[in-house]
Write a protein that holds these residues in place. Structure first.
Motif, PDB file in Angstrom:
ATOM      1  N   TRP A   1      -2.256   1.513   8.443  1.00 12.86           N
ATOM      2  CA  TRP A   1      -1.435   1.276   9.648  1.00 12.86           C
ATOM      3  C   TRP A   1      -1.481   2.466  10.596  1.00 12.86           C
ATOM      4  O   TRP A   1      -1.532   2.307  11.822  1.00 12.86           O
ATOM      5  CB  TRP A   1      -0.004   0.935   9.254  1.00 12.86           C
ATOM      6  N   LEU A   2      -1.460   3.679  10.041  1.00  8.26           N
ATOM      7  CA  LEU A   2      -1.571   4.869  10.895  1.00  8.26           C
ATOM      8  C   LEU A   2      -2.875   4.847  11.680  1.00  8.26           C
ATOM      9  O   LEU A   2      -2.923   5.236  12.847  1.00  8.26           O
ATOM     10  CB  LEU A   2      -1.498   6.147  10.040  1.00  8.26           C
ATOM     11  N   TYR A   3      -3.933   4.357  11.030  1.00 12.07           N
ATOM     12  CA  TYR A   3      -5.220   4.284  11.724  1.00 12.07           C
ATOM     13  C   TYR A   3      -5.169   3.272  12.863  1.00 12.07           C
ATOM     14  O   TYR A   3      -5.624   3.534  13.975  1.00 12.07           O
ATOM     15  CB  TYR A   3      -6.337   3.921  10.732  1.00 12.07           C
ATOM     16  N   ARG A   4      -4.578   2.096  12.581  1.00 14.75           N
ATOM     17  CA  ARG A   4      -4.521   1.077  13.640  1.00 14.75           C
ATOM     18  C   ARG A   4      -3.731   1.580  14.845  1.00 14.75           C
ATOM     19  O   ARG A   4      -4.011   1.208  15.975  1.00 14.75           O
ATOM     20  CB  ARG A   4      -3.893  -0.213  13.121  1.00 14.75           C
ATOM     21  N   LEU A   5      -2.714   2.395  14.576  1.00 16.39           N
ATOM     22  CA  LEU A   5      -1.919   2.936  15.683  1.00 16.39           C
ATOM     23  C   LEU A   5      -2.537   4.206  16.247  1.00 16.39           C
ATOM     24  O   LEU A   5      -2.068   4.704  17.276  1.00 16.39           O
ATOM     25  CB  LEU A   5      -0.492   3.235  15.212  1.00 16.39           C
ATOM     26  N   GLN A   6      -3.558   4.752  15.562  1.00 13.94           N
ATOM     27  CA  GLN A   6      -4.195   6.012  15.977  1.00 13.94           C
ATOM     28  C   GLN A   6      -3.154   7.134  16.093  1.00 13.94           C
ATOM     29  O   GLN A   6      -3.268   8.023  16.948  1.00 13.94           O
ATOM     30  CB  GLN A   6      -4.926   5.812  17.310  1.00 13.94           C
ATOM     31  N   ALA A   7      -2.154   7.059  15.256  1.00  8.39           N
ATOM     32  CA  ALA A   7      -1.031   7.993  15.388  1.00  8.39           C
ATOM     33  C   ALA A   7      -1.453   9.430  15.090  1.00  8.39           C
ATOM     34  O   ALA A   7      -1.098  10.359  15.834  1.00  8.39           O
ATOM     35  CB  ALA A   7       0.112   7.568  14.471  1.00  8.39           C
ATOM     36  N   ASN A   8      -2.203   9.632  14.013  1.00  9.51           N
ATOM     37  CA  ASN A   8      -2.613  11.001  13.696  1.00  9.51           C
ATOM     38  C   ASN A   8      -3.580  11.544  14.733  1.00  9.51           C
ATOM     39  O   ASN A   8      -3.524  12.721  15.114  1.00  9.51           O
ATOM     40  CB  ASN A   8      -3.265  11.045  12.305  1.00  9.51           C
ATOM     41  N   GLU A   9      -4.495  10.680  15.191  1.00 11.50           N
ATOM     42  CA  GLU A   9      -5.484  11.106  16.178  1.00 11.50           C
ATOM     43  C   GLU A   9      -4.792  11.525  17.479  1.00 11.50           C
ATOM     44  O   GLU A   9      -5.109  12.570  18.064  1.00 11.50           O
ATOM     45  CB  GLU A   9      -6.483   9.971  16.452  1.00 11.50           C
ATOM     46  N   LEU A  10      -3.838  10.716  17.924  1.00  8.21           N
ATOM     47  CA  LEU A  10      -3.130  11.035  19.173  1.00  8.21           C
ATOM     48  C   LEU A  10      -2.263  12.279  19.007  1.00  8.21           C
ATOM     49  O   LEU A  10      -2.194  13.123  19.912  1.00  8.21           O
ATOM     50  CB  LEU A  10      -2.272   9.847  19.621  1.00  8.21           C
ATOM     51  N   ALA A  11      -1.614  12.408  17.850  1.00  4.18           N
ATOM     52  CA  ALA A  11      -0.772  13.595  17.624  1.00  4.18           C
ATOM     53  C   ALA A  11      -1.627  14.862  17.637  1.00  4.18           C
ATOM     54  O   ALA A  11      -1.219  15.906  18.171  1.00  4.18           O
ATOM     55  CB  ALA A  11      -0.027  13.456  16.299  1.00  4.18           C
ATOM     56  N   SER A  12      -2.828  14.779  17.073  1.00  3.36           N
ATOM     57  CA  SER A  12      -3.720  15.948  17.079  1.00  3.36           C
ATOM     58  C   SER A  12      -4.158  16.281  18.506  1.00  3.36           C
ATOM     59  O   SER A  12      -4.265  17.459  18.875  1.00  3.36           O
ATOM     60  CB  SER A  12      -4.961  15.680  16.214  1.00  3.36           C
ATOM     61  N   LEU A  13      -4.403  15.249  19.308  1.00  2.37           N
ATOM     62  CA  LEU A  13      -4.784  15.497  20.697  1.00  2.37           C
ATOM     63  C   LEU A  13      -3.625  16.128  21.467  1.00  2.37           C
ATOM     64  O   LEU A  13      -3.831  17.037  22.280  1.00  2.37           O
ATOM     65  CB  LEU A  13      -5.222  14.191  21.373  1.00  2.37           C
ATOM     66  N   VAL A  14      -2.408  15.667  21.196  1.00  2.00           N
ATOM     67  CA  VAL A  14      -1.230  16.287  21.829  1.00  2.00           C
ATOM     68  C   VAL A  14      -1.216  17.774  21.494  1.00  2.00           C
ATOM     69  O   VAL A  14      -1.034  18.630  22.374  1.00  2.00           O
ATOM     70  CB  VAL A  14       0.072  15.602  21.362  1.00  2.00           C
ATOM     71  N   ALA A  15      -1.448  18.091  20.215  1.00  2.00           N
ATOM     72  CA  ALA A  15      -1.432  19.497  19.791  1.00  2.00           C
ATOM     73  C   ALA A  15      -2.525  20.295  20.496  1.00  2.00           C
ATOM     74  O   ALA A  15      -2.319  21.452  20.875  1.00  2.00           O
ATOM     75  CB  ALA A  15      -1.593  19.576  18.278  1.00  2.00           C
ATOM     76  N   ASP A  16      -3.691  19.672  20.690  1.00  2.00           N
ATOM     77  CA  ASP A  16      -4.796  20.373  21.356  1.00  2.00           C
ATOM     78  C   ASP A  16      -4.542  20.559  22.847  1.00  2.00           C
ATOM     79  O   ASP A  16      -5.064  21.490  23.464  1.00  2.00           O
ATOM     80  CB  ASP A  16      -6.100  19.574  21.198  1.00  2.00           C
ATOM     81  N   MET A  17      -3.783  19.651  23.442  1.00  2.00           N
ATOM     82  CA  MET A  17      -3.649  19.647  24.902  1.00  2.00           C
ATOM     83  C   MET A  17      -2.545  20.554  25.425  1.00  2.00           C
ATOM     84  O   MET A  17      -2.458  20.781  26.625  1.00  2.00           O
ATOM     85  CB  MET A  17      -3.391  18.210  25.399  1.00  2.00           C
ATOM     86  N   VAL A  18      -1.661  20.996  24.538  1.00  2.00           N
ATOM     87  CA  VAL A  18      -0.535  21.786  25.036  1.00  2.00           C
ATOM     88  C   VAL A  18      -0.494  23.144  24.356  1.00  2.00           C
ATOM     89  O   VAL A  18      -0.994  23.317  23.248  1.00  2.00           O
ATOM     90  CB  VAL A  18       0.816  21.065  24.779  1.00  2.00           C
TER      91      VAL A  18
END
Lengths: 335, 271
Positions: free
Chosen positions: B62-79
């Protein structure tokens, strides 16, 4: 200005179809009879057929009962905690009539009706021992949703702002870590010593007899590794009463069936009920209700049950207690 | 075309295709339940350090379908430094919880979720742990957040999450993304052809922007947009398009990001 408004448009509805082929019941009944040497698989999915019955689409989602239960019971907690429900019970009272009026249909279902019996016990025990917390053991507690409905009932009746956190000492047990984590997260407002959680299989309860005022299980005893021994232990755990929903069949000795989760589920027979009645000698089985399986909202719970056998099955709502004075409207079970 | 649907658990003999038994399930046993369960798993990992639940198959799926970890990692990279998060289409707030799990790599000072009013009670129940102050609203003026003098705002357009419930079904996601302030991150289901209206298995009609149109629209903003495209991602959520030729995937997940610096994110390309 860039303005964003988020709405939730209505969803299209699709008529249901029965996805089982006509001969599915024959093999499934062999499983139900215990004579099918079959390993079972299960999947959770959405399937579509067109007007000609041709399969059009299939979408699989995680087939995990713990995930599904977690969400289902969270939904219940949301409803139990709603201010509208509290206002209704304040106005209408915490009674069988208010629960079955249909104003909040959820209240008339199995689990809330059993909570209503527990609430009666809490009310009585608080009158007899006003300074003492009432201790409650919940076998198969999932996310601790019984605590929340009891809380709403207690709030509705209190003139001094009492809550379940003030009056109860709750202990829940479940085999699934996920639902226990959810229970903990959703009850952080309750002091940990009054909201304890145990991770174990329910037959292996290792607590002294008489540890709690009240013990409770809604159907989970049917799924225990040792249903009779575990339930007898659950009854002995309580000092005052045990509140149970348990599935039975009209037979002398119980039998193992298979649930839709492909796990074994025990149906209690007459002799098994006698064994429960004997768990604590002075107590009796008081019948609050009996729901024939044929009237159940979940008739597909068991795999491979013949329709004629289904007619002999059902679910008892019981209170095992010597305090029949609290339940003058419940009938003692006659063997 | 008239379609009929069966939603629930199918029991088969091992290895067989034909179902022996069927147990219907309610909608609250599906997406709503899975979102709540992954929030519990993420929360447990954060509060106890035990990641066992996150490793279970259903949660990972389910985390994969929501891309939750991927998006959270991008948030961390972007700020870098304190940031406020504004998420359009959060549903129950899985991404909010996944970002909280990032711990020290994201100093999250406030979160705003923009979703339908009917979801507020669930969101507030699931996130009422007091870790990060939050606001849930069904309407927002994007500029208001920039003008209040607080910490910088990272906007996330999470249509990939919202589409599962039909939230924002009438929103012009591509248009809103194109005018959003930086930094911006988006997870968007797109059509690989032209913009298309599709129906999900849950019965919600959603407009999927056409990928090429989206790229063109973002190029015209003259901002350094980057994109990663996953063709066929979770395509089964949508009912088949009867006009689509062959079996090739006709939808994709499109992850977009844009920030003031033009550093290339691994796995991304300019739009």
């Amino acid at each position: 200005m860039t303005s964003i408004t988020m709405g939730a448009p209505a969803a299209a509805t699709f008529p249901d179809f029965d996805p089982l082929p006509p001969d599915a019941g024959i093999l499934a009944r062999k499983i139900g009879e215990g004579s099918g040497l079959l390993a079972l698989d299960s999947s959770t999915r959405v399937e579509f057929i067109d007007a000609d019955g041709r399969h059009v689409h299939r979408y699989d989602v995680p087939d995990d009962s713990d995930l599904q239960n977690c969400g289902g019971y969270l939904d219940k907690i949301l409803q139990y905690r709603s201010p509208e429900l509290l206002a209704y019970l304040r106005e209408a009272g915490v009674t069988v009539e208010s629960f079955t009026s249909g104003r909040f249909p959820l209240l008339g279902t199995r689990s809330p009706m059993l909570d209503l019996a527990i609430h009666r016990l809490i009310r009585t025990l608080r009158k007899e021992h006003p300074r003492k917390r009432v201790s409650l053991f919940d076998l198969g507690c999932t996310v601790g949703e019984h605590f929340d409905l009891l809380d709403t009932m207690i709030r509705a009746e209190s003139t001094t702002g009492e809550t379940a956190a003030d009056l109860l000492s709750y202990c829940g047990l479940d085999i699934a870590p996920l639902v226990l984590c959810a229970a903990r997260e959703l009850h952080r407002h309750v002091a940990p010593e009054n909201f304890r959680l145990l991770h174990a299989e329910g037959s292996t309860i290792d607590l002294p007899d008489g540890s709690f005022d009240i013990s409770l299980s809604v159907g989970v005893i049917n799924s225990l590794g040792d249903p009779i021994g575990g339930t007898r232990k659950l009854i002995r755990l309580s000092r005052v009463a045990t509140v149970l929903a348990l599935w039975v069949a009209d037979i002398d000795d119980g039998l193992w069936a298979t649930s839709h989760r492909t796990t074994p589920t025990f149906l209690f027979g007459r002799n098994d009920l006698k064994a429960l009645a004997d768990a604590v000698p002075e107590r009796r089985l008081l019948v609050a209700d009996f729901i024939p399986e044929a009237l159940s909202t979940q008739q597909s719970h068991f795999v491979g049950i013949d329709p004629s056998a289904l007619a002999s099955m059902g679910c008892y709502h019981l209170v095992v207690t010597s305090r029949s004075d609290v339940f003058p409207d419940f009938s003692p079970m006659v063997f | 075309m008239t379609l009929r649907r069966a939603v629930g658990r199918f029991v088969t003999a091992r290895g067989a295709m034909q179902a022996l038994h069927f147990m219907p399930l309610k909608s609250f046993h599906l997406d709503v339940a899975y979102d709540a369960a992954v929030i519990v798993a993420l929360r447990t990992a954060r509060t106890t350090g035990d990641r066992t639940l996150l490793e279970t198959l259903g949660i990972r799926d389910w985390l994969y379908r929501l891309q939750a970890n991927e998006l959270a990692s991008l948030v961390a990279d972007m700020v870098s430094g304190p940031v406020r998060l504004l998420e359009i289409g959060p549903a129950a707030g899985v991404l909010f919880e996944a970002v909280k799990l990032k711990g020290r790599s994201v100093v999250l000072t406030h979160y705003t979720g923009v979703g339908p009013a009917g979801e507020r009670a669930r969101f507030e129940m699931l996130h009422g742990d007091g870790t990060v102050p939050f606001t849930y609203t069904d309407r927002i003026e994007l500029e208001d957040l920039d003008e209040d003098g607080g910490d910088p705002v990272l906007t996330v357009f999470n249509q990939n999450q919202a589409v599962r419930f039909g939230h924002g079904g009438d929103l012009d996601w591509a248009g809103a993304i194109a005018v959003a302030r930086l930094p911006t991150l988006a997870a968007l289901r797109v059509s690989l052809g032209r913009s298309a209206t599709r129906m999900t298995v849950h019965g919600h009609r959603v407009v999927l922007p056409g990928l090429n149109d989206l790229r063109r629209r973002l190029r015209e903003t003259a901002r350094p947009w980057q994109v990663a495209v996953k063709p066929g991602f979770d395509a089964g959520l949508f009912l088949p398009d009867p006009d689509a030729p062959g079996d090739a995937p006709d939808t994709a997940l499109c992850i977009l990001l844009c920030r003031a610096d033009a550093d290339r994110q691994d796995g991304f390309e300019p739009v």
